[in-house]
Write a protein that holds these residues in place. Structure first.
Motif, PDB file in Angstrom:
ATOM      1  N   HIS A  55       0.822  -1.213   0.000  1.00 12.91           N
ATOM      2  CA  HIS A  55       0.000   0.000   0.000  1.00 12.91           C
ATOM      3  C   HIS A  55       0.856   1.262   0.000  1.00 12.91           C
ATOM      4  N   ARG A  56       1.847   1.254  -0.879  1.00 13.15           N
ATOM      5  CA  ARG A  56       2.719   2.393  -1.179  1.00 13.15           C
ATOM      6  C   ARG A  56       3.804   2.650  -0.137  1.00 13.15           C
ATOM      7  N   GLN A  57       3.798   1.902   0.976  1.00  9.26           N
ATOM      8  CA  GLN A  57       4.774   2.116   2.036  1.00  9.26           C
ATOM      9  C   GLN A  57       5.750   0.940   2.136  1.00  9.26           C
ATOM     10  N   VAL A  58       6.912   1.181   2.773  1.00  6.34           N
ATOM     11  CA  VAL A  58       7.943   0.157   2.918  1.00  6.34           C
ATOM     12  C   VAL A  58       7.683  -0.674   4.173  1.00  6.34           C
ATOM     13  N   TRP A  59       7.600  -1.969   4.000  1.00  3.46           N
ATOM     14  CA  TRP A  59       7.457  -2.929   5.086  1.00  3.46           C
ATOM     15  C   TRP A  59       8.648  -3.870   5.051  1.00  3.46           C
ATOM     16  N   TRP A  60       8.807  -4.666   6.125  1.00  2.00           N
ATOM     17  CA  TRP A  60       9.791  -5.743   6.082  1.00  2.00           C
ATOM     18  C   TRP A  60       9.327  -6.895   6.958  1.00  2.00           C
ATOM     19  N   GLY A  61       9.849  -8.076   6.644  1.00  2.00           N
ATOM     20  CA  GLY A  61       9.482  -9.271   7.385  1.00  2.00           C
ATOM     21  C   GLY A  61      10.672 -10.186   7.549  1.00  2.00           C
ATOM     22  N   SER A  62      10.548 -11.108   8.490  1.00  2.00           N
ATOM     23  CA  SER A  62      11.629 -12.042   8.791  1.00  2.00           C
ATOM     24  C   SER A  62      11.626 -13.200   7.799  1.00  2.00           C
ATOM     25  N   ILE A  63      12.808 -13.599   7.374  1.00  2.00           N
ATOM     26  CA  ILE A  63      12.950 -14.774   6.515  1.00  2.00           C
ATOM     27  C   ILE A  63      13.149 -16.027   7.373  1.00  2.00           C
ATOM     28  N   ALA A  64      13.770 -15.857   8.534  1.00  2.00           N
ATOM     29  CA  ALA A  64      14.143 -17.010   9.370  1.00  2.00           C
ATOM     30  C   ALA A  64      12.964 -17.599  10.135  1.00  2.00           C
ATOM     31  N   ASP A  65      11.983 -16.765  10.520  1.00  2.00           N
ATOM     32  CA  ASP A  65      10.878 -17.279  11.327  1.00  2.00           C
ATOM     33  C   ASP A  65       9.564 -16.654  10.874  1.00  2.00           C
ATOM     34  N   SER A  66       8.496 -16.987  11.579  1.00  2.76           N
ATOM     35  CA  SER A  66       7.157 -16.550  11.175  1.00  2.76           C
ATOM     36  C   SER A  66       6.699 -15.288  11.884  1.00  2.76           C
ATOM     37  N   THR A  67       7.643 -14.497  12.384  1.00  4.43           N
ATOM     38  CA  THR A  67       7.289 -13.224  13.001  1.00  4.43           C
ATOM     39  C   THR A  67       6.516 -12.365  12.010  1.00  4.43           C
ATOM     40  N   ALA A  68       5.463 -11.722  12.458  1.00  2.34           N
ATOM     41  CA  ALA A  68       4.621 -10.923  11.565  1.00  2.34           C
ATOM     42  C   ALA A  68       5.406  -9.765  10.964  1.00  2.34           C
ATOM     43  N   ALA A  69       5.160  -9.494   9.689  1.00  2.00           N
ATOM     44  CA  ALA A  69       5.799  -8.355   9.027  1.00  2.00           C
ATOM     45  C   ALA A  69       5.273  -7.057   9.629  1.00  2.00           C
ATOM     46  N   GLU A  70       6.100  -6.006   9.536  1.00  2.00           N
ATOM     47  CA  GLU A  70       5.700  -4.719  10.084  1.00  2.00           C
ATOM     48  C   GLU A  70       6.142  -3.593   9.159  1.00  2.00           C
ATOM     49  N   GLN A  71       5.469  -2.468   9.290  1.00  2.00           N
ATOM     50  CA  GLN A  71       5.820  -1.316   8.479  1.00  2.00           C
ATOM     51  C   GLN A  71       7.144  -0.745   8.960  1.00  2.00           C
ATOM     52  N   LEU A  72       8.076  -0.584   8.040  1.00  2.00           N
ATOM     53  CA  LEU A  72       9.416  -0.116   8.387  1.00  2.00           C
ATOM     54  C   LEU A  72       9.509   1.403   8.329  1.00  2.00           C
ATOM     55  N   ILE A  73       8.891   2.011   7.322  1.00  2.00           N
ATOM     56  CA  ILE A  73       9.014   3.449   7.090  1.00  2.00           C
ATOM     57  C   ILE A  73       7.626   4.041   6.853  1.00  2.00           C
ATOM     58  N   ARG A  74       7.362   5.155   7.490  1.00  2.00           N
ATOM     59  CA  ARG A  74       6.148   5.928   7.245  1.00  2.00           C
ATOM     60  C   ARG A  74       6.564   7.251   6.633  1.00  2.00           C
ATOM     61  N   ALA A  75       6.254   7.431   5.358  1.00  2.00           N
ATOM     62  CA  ALA A  75       6.704   8.627   4.643  1.00  2.00           C
ATOM     63  C   ALA A  75       5.704   8.987   3.558  1.00  2.00           C
ATOM     64  N   ARG A  76       5.755  10.206   3.114  1.00  2.00           N
ATOM     65  CA  ARG A  76       4.890  10.655   2.023  1.00  2.00           C
ATOM     66  C   ARG A  76       5.284   9.972   0.720  1.00  2.00           C
ATOM     67  N   GLY A  77       4.351   9.974  -0.227  1.00  2.00           N
ATOM     68  CA  GLY A  77       4.634   9.447  -1.550  1.00  2.00           C
ATOM     69  C   GLY A  77       4.462   7.941  -1.647  1.00  2.00           C
ATOM     70  N   THR A  78       4.803   7.436  -2.823  1.00  2.00           N
ATOM     71  CA  THR A  78       4.727   6.003  -3.117  1.00  2.00           C
ATOM     72  C   THR A  78       6.135   5.436  -3.208  1.00  2.00           C
ATOM     73  N   ALA A  79       6.426   4.445  -2.398  1.00  2.00           N
ATOM     74  CA  ALA A  79       7.758   3.835  -2.398  1.00  2.00           C
ATOM     75  C   ALA A  79       7.864   2.794  -3.500  1.00  2.00           C
ATOM     76  N   ARG A  80       9.012   2.707  -4.140  1.00  2.00           N
ATOM     77  CA  ARG A  80       9.289   1.688  -5.154  1.00  2.00           C
ATOM     78  C   ARG A  80      10.801   1.544  -5.296  1.00  2.00           C
TER      79      ARG A  80
END
Length: 358
Positions: A159-184
């Motif tokens: 939804h246009r924002q940067v998130w990240w998640g764990s590769i090693a375990d099933s920890t829920a992903a979370e939003q990493l950055i809250r900023a204006r605009g569309t990230a790509r």
């Protein structure tokens, strides 16, 4: 009329007589659409394995082949044609797992493509699966995954924002950055300590760098133009990027042969200060022409930047020193360069083209 000429005339007439051919079986649309089609061929960072997406009668799955025999084997087990796309394959640094995206992009109304009207609904999400097979694990809703060089996390856009998640375990992903605009165009630094991305504001775009340790966000060499395609230097101290002048876009659905020239800039990550290292000539080649690549700019060995340019009417590859200077043509000839990548040591550019083609 000579005997030889009569024989020739009879022979020519025989060629013109329609011959009775066996009845042709109809070639159906179903037969056309059912042909298996491979896509997204991606090499592992180590070990020599390759992965790809196979579409067989609408059923999409990931396959892997490894040396020495390179016998293909399927690693996902999706069954049935549910109309959901699959792609954006990325290997983890240890070549043990593969990231992928399943599902199509949101439309202007915020709806995911659901051609089969599945009542359970659909989404576009980032998944990870073992290269040896098994049940994939969902990382989170989104697309554009970029695996950290550390191999512990994957950043992606939701939804246009940067998130990240764990590769090693099933920890829920979370939003990493809250900023204006569309990230790509997410790009990790070589050591995984920072994440560069494009912050698109509609009529202009910035190159942003997020520091994971300090949680600070910096915009490099900002302007009113549209910056994109960031690429890190091997030492992680600089970023090269494209700059498209504001208002350079032409009318939709019309050819644009020339315009305000695009340029390549290099910015210091620590200070954010940037400088121009090369500008396209006016006229032919002044409008940027893409190739098929993970990034339009490649930072090669010898501190040189490789890029596509349509200066002579053909899409070719050129190189310029990161410190600035004249562009050197790498692929001369009357052909189009299409797919482009660098060798692991950055010393060689591998590309496909229609050279010597019809």
């Amino acid at each position: 009329m000579t005997t030889t000429f009569r024989r020739l005339a009879v022979t020519v007439c025989a060629w013109l007589v329609p011959m009775a051919l066996p009845a042709q079986q109809p070639f159906t649309i179903e037969q056309v659409m059912s042909a298996p089609f491979p896509d997204e061929l991606t090499a592992a960072p180590a070990g020599g394995a390759v992965a790809w997406v196979s579409n067989a009668r609408g059923v999409r799955n990931i396959w892997v082949a490894a040396p020495p025999d390179y016998a293909g084997r399927v690693v996902t087990a999706y069954a049935g044609d549910d109309g959901q796309e699959m792609g954006e394959l990325h290997w983890t640094p240890d070549a043990r797992s593969i990231m992928f995206v399943r599902g199509g992009e949101l439309n202007d109304k915020g709806e995911y493509p659901n051609p089969h009207s599945l009542v359970g609904g659909v989404e576009q999400a980032v998944w990870v699966v073992s290269a040896t097979g098994g049940a994939p694990r969902r990382i989170g809703e989104g697309h554009g995954p970029e695996v950290s060089p550390k191999g512990d996390r994957v950043a992606f856009v939701s939804h246009r924002q940067v998130w990240w998640g764990s590769i090693a375990d099933s920890t829920a992903a979370e939003q990493l950055i809250r900023a204006r605009g569309t990230a790509r165009s997410l790009r990790w630094s070589p050591d995984g300590s920072k994440l560069a991305f494009v912050s698109d504001r509609g009529d202009h775009a910035f190159i942003a760098v997020y520091d994971v340790a300090t949680k600070a966000l910096r915009f490099l060499d900002p302007s009113v133009d549209s910056d994109g395609e960031p690429v890190w230097s091997p030492d992680g101290r600089r970023i090269a990027f494209l700059r498209i002048p504001a208002g350079a876009e032409g009318l939709p659905f019309t050819p644009q042969r020339s315009g305000q020239p695009w340029s390549i800039r290099v910015a210091d990550v620590a200070t954010g200060v940037g400088r121009g290292v090369w500008v396209a000539d006016s006229g032919a080649g002044s409008v940027f022409r893409e190739v098929v690549a993970a990034n339009q700019l490649l930072w090669g060995a010898g501190d040189r930047i490789v890029f596509p340019w349509e200066k002579d009417g053909w899409t070719h590859l050129y190189t310029v020193p990161a410190a600035g200077g004249r562009a050197t043509l790498l692929t001369p000839g009357g052909f189009e360069v299409e797919h482009v990548t660098l060798s692991p040591d950055r010393a060689t550019v591998v590309f496909s083209s229609n050279q010597d083609g019809d």
